[in-house]
Scaffold this motif. Structure first.
Motif, PDB file in Angstrom:
ATOM      1  N   ASP A 172     106.130 109.319  52.480  1.00 27.35           N
ATOM      2  CA  ASP A 172     105.870 108.418  51.314  1.00 27.35           C
ATOM      3  C   ASP A 172     105.727 109.145  49.789  1.00 27.35           C
ATOM      4  O   ASP A 172     105.415 108.556  49.067  1.00 27.35           O
ATOM      5  N   LEU A 173     105.889 110.429  49.927  1.00 27.28           N
ATOM      6  CA  LEU A 173     105.978 111.111  48.516  1.00 27.28           C
ATOM      7  C   LEU A 173     107.235 111.663  48.464  1.00 27.28           C
ATOM      8  O   LEU A 173     108.079 112.206  49.025  1.00 27.28           O
ATOM      9  N   THR A 174     107.606 111.711  46.915  1.00 27.19           N
ATOM     10  CA  THR A 174     108.713 112.482  46.556  1.00 27.19           C
ATOM     11  C   THR A 174     108.464 113.413  45.469  1.00 27.19           C
ATOM     12  O   THR A 174     107.658 113.016  44.230  1.00 27.19           O
ATOM     13  N   LEU A 175     108.871 114.658  45.657  1.00 29.10           N
ATOM     14  CA  LEU A 175     108.860 115.736  44.517  1.00 29.10           C
ATOM     15  C   LEU A 175     109.955 116.132  43.871  1.00 29.10           C
ATOM     16  O   LEU A 175     111.107 116.151  44.238  1.00 29.10           O
ATOM     17  N   THR A 176     110.016 115.766  42.513  1.00 32.22           N
ATOM     18  CA  THR A 176     111.322 115.994  41.513  1.00 32.22           C
ATOM     19  C   THR A 176     110.940 117.135  40.685  1.00 32.22           C
ATOM     20  O   THR A 176     109.814 117.075  39.988  1.00 32.22           O
TER      21      THR A 176
END
Length: 291
Positions: A3-7
Motif C-alpha cells: 500500500d506504499l509507493t516510494l518515488t
C-alpha cells in the motif's frame, strides 16, 4: 511496497550563457557590455505515498538542492580608454555564489464521507546562500565599489507554508472545492550588473516573498466526457513582493522588496469535442490587483 509507493526524482542542470550587447539601446552604443554566466544545479526529491483502503491516506517527502553560479561582467561606459588597465572596459565585475535548499513536506487526506474529502499539509523550507562580489576594474571610481575589495554576503531563512482543501464530489463527473493556500518564494542576494560604492553585505540582500489566500472552484465533465469546463475564483495577498528595479544614475538593476499586493480574480476554461475531428477550446480571466 503493497500500500506504499516510494518515488525518487533526481535532477541535474548545467547552463552557460555568454552575452555581448549594447546596453543603452541607442545607435551610438555609448554603453556596451560583455558578460558570462555559468550555473549548475543538482536536485533530489524522495516522496512516500499511501493507498490504504481506509479513510486516511498520506504523502510525505524530502527535497534537497544545491547550486553554484559564477558571473563575470565587463562594461564599456561612454567608450573611454583607461591607460592604467589598458582597456576600454570601465568596469570588470566578478562574482561567485552558492547555496543549499532543503525542505520537508507532508499532506494527509481524509475521506470524511463517500463524496467529501479533506486534505491538509505543510512544507518546511530552509535556505542558505553565499556570494562574493569584486570589482576587478572600477573606473570611474566615484560611484563604483573599490577595486580589489571583495564584498561577501550571506543569506539564511526558513519558512513553514500550510495549506488545506475541502472537496465535494456531487457525482463522478463534478468537483466543488474550497482551499486555503500559502506560498513562499525564497529571498537571496541580488547580483548587480555593476557593484556600486554604497553596496554593503546587507543592502544587496532581499527578503522572501510570502503569499496567502483562498480559492473556490468548480470542475466538471459532461456530454459523455466530450465537454470539460471549470470556473475558479481566488483572492490572494502577497507580502514583501520581490521586484526588479533600475537605477538610471548608477546604471544598475537590483532585486528589492516592495510592500504588498492584493489580487482577486475569476477565471474559467472549456474544451468541447464538437465532432470527431473538431475540438473547440476557450478560456477567460478577470484579475483585479492593487500594489
Amino acid at each position: 511496497f503493497d500500500d506504499l509507493t516510494l518515488t525518487s526524482t533526481t535532477g541535474y542542470y548545467d547552463q552557460t550563457v555568454q552575452l555581448m550587447a549594447v546596453s543603452d539601446w541607442s545607435p551610438f552604443a555609448a554603453i556596451w557590455a560583455a558578460s558570462r554566466e555559468t550555473y549548475e544545479l543538482v536536485t533530489e526529491e524522495l516522496r512516500l505515498s499511501s493507498e490504504f483502503d481506509g479513510p486516511l491516506n498520506f504523502m510525505a517527502g524530502l527535497y534537497y538542492e544545491t547550486f553554484d553560479r559564477s558571473y563575470f561582467n565587463s562594461a564599456d561606459l561612454f567608450h573611454r580608454f583607461d591607460a592604467d588597465s589598458q582597456t576600454y572596459a570601465a568596469v570588470m565585475m566578478d562574482s561567485s555564489s552558492d547555496g543549499d535548499y532543503q525542505s520537508a513536506f507532508a499532506q494527509v487526506t481524509w475521506d470524511i464521507a463517500e463524496n467529501l474529502e479533506l486534505s491538509a499539509g505543510a512544507r518546511y523550507s530552509d535556505d542558505e546562500k553565499n556570494m562574493n562580489i569584486e570589482n576587478l576594474i572600477a573606473n570611474p571610481s566615484l560611484f563604483l565599489y573599490p577595486e580589489g575589495r571583495v564584498l561577501r554576503s550571506g543569506y539564511g531563512d526558513s519558512n513553514i507554508s500550510p495549506e488545506a482543501t475541502l472537496s465535494w464530489y456531487p457525482d463522478e463527473d463534478q468537483t466543488v472545492y474550497i482551499a486555503y493556500k500559502t506560498g513562499y518564494k525564497a529571498g537571496g542576494i541580488s547580483n548587480p550588473f555593476l557593484l556600486s560604492i554604497n553596496a554593503t553585505p546587507d543592502n544587496v540582500k532581499f527578503q522572501p516573498e510570502e503569499a496567502k489566500g483562498f480559492e473556490v472552484g468548480y470542475k466538471a465533465t459532461a456530454l459523455e466526457r466530450r465537454l470539460r469546463y471549470d470556473l475558479v475564483a481566488y483572492s490572494y495577498k502577497y507580502e514583501d513582493l520581490q521586484v526588479v528595479s533600475y537605477n538610471s544614475q548608477t546604471i544598475n538593476f537590483t532585486i528589492n522588496n516592495a510592500a504588498s499586493a492584493d489580487i482577486q480574480g475569476l477565471q474559467g476554461s472549456l474544451e468541447w469535442l464538437a465532432l470527431e475531428d473538431l475540438t473547440l477550446r476557450g478560456n477567460f480571466g478577470y484579475n483585479k490587483a492593487e500594489y
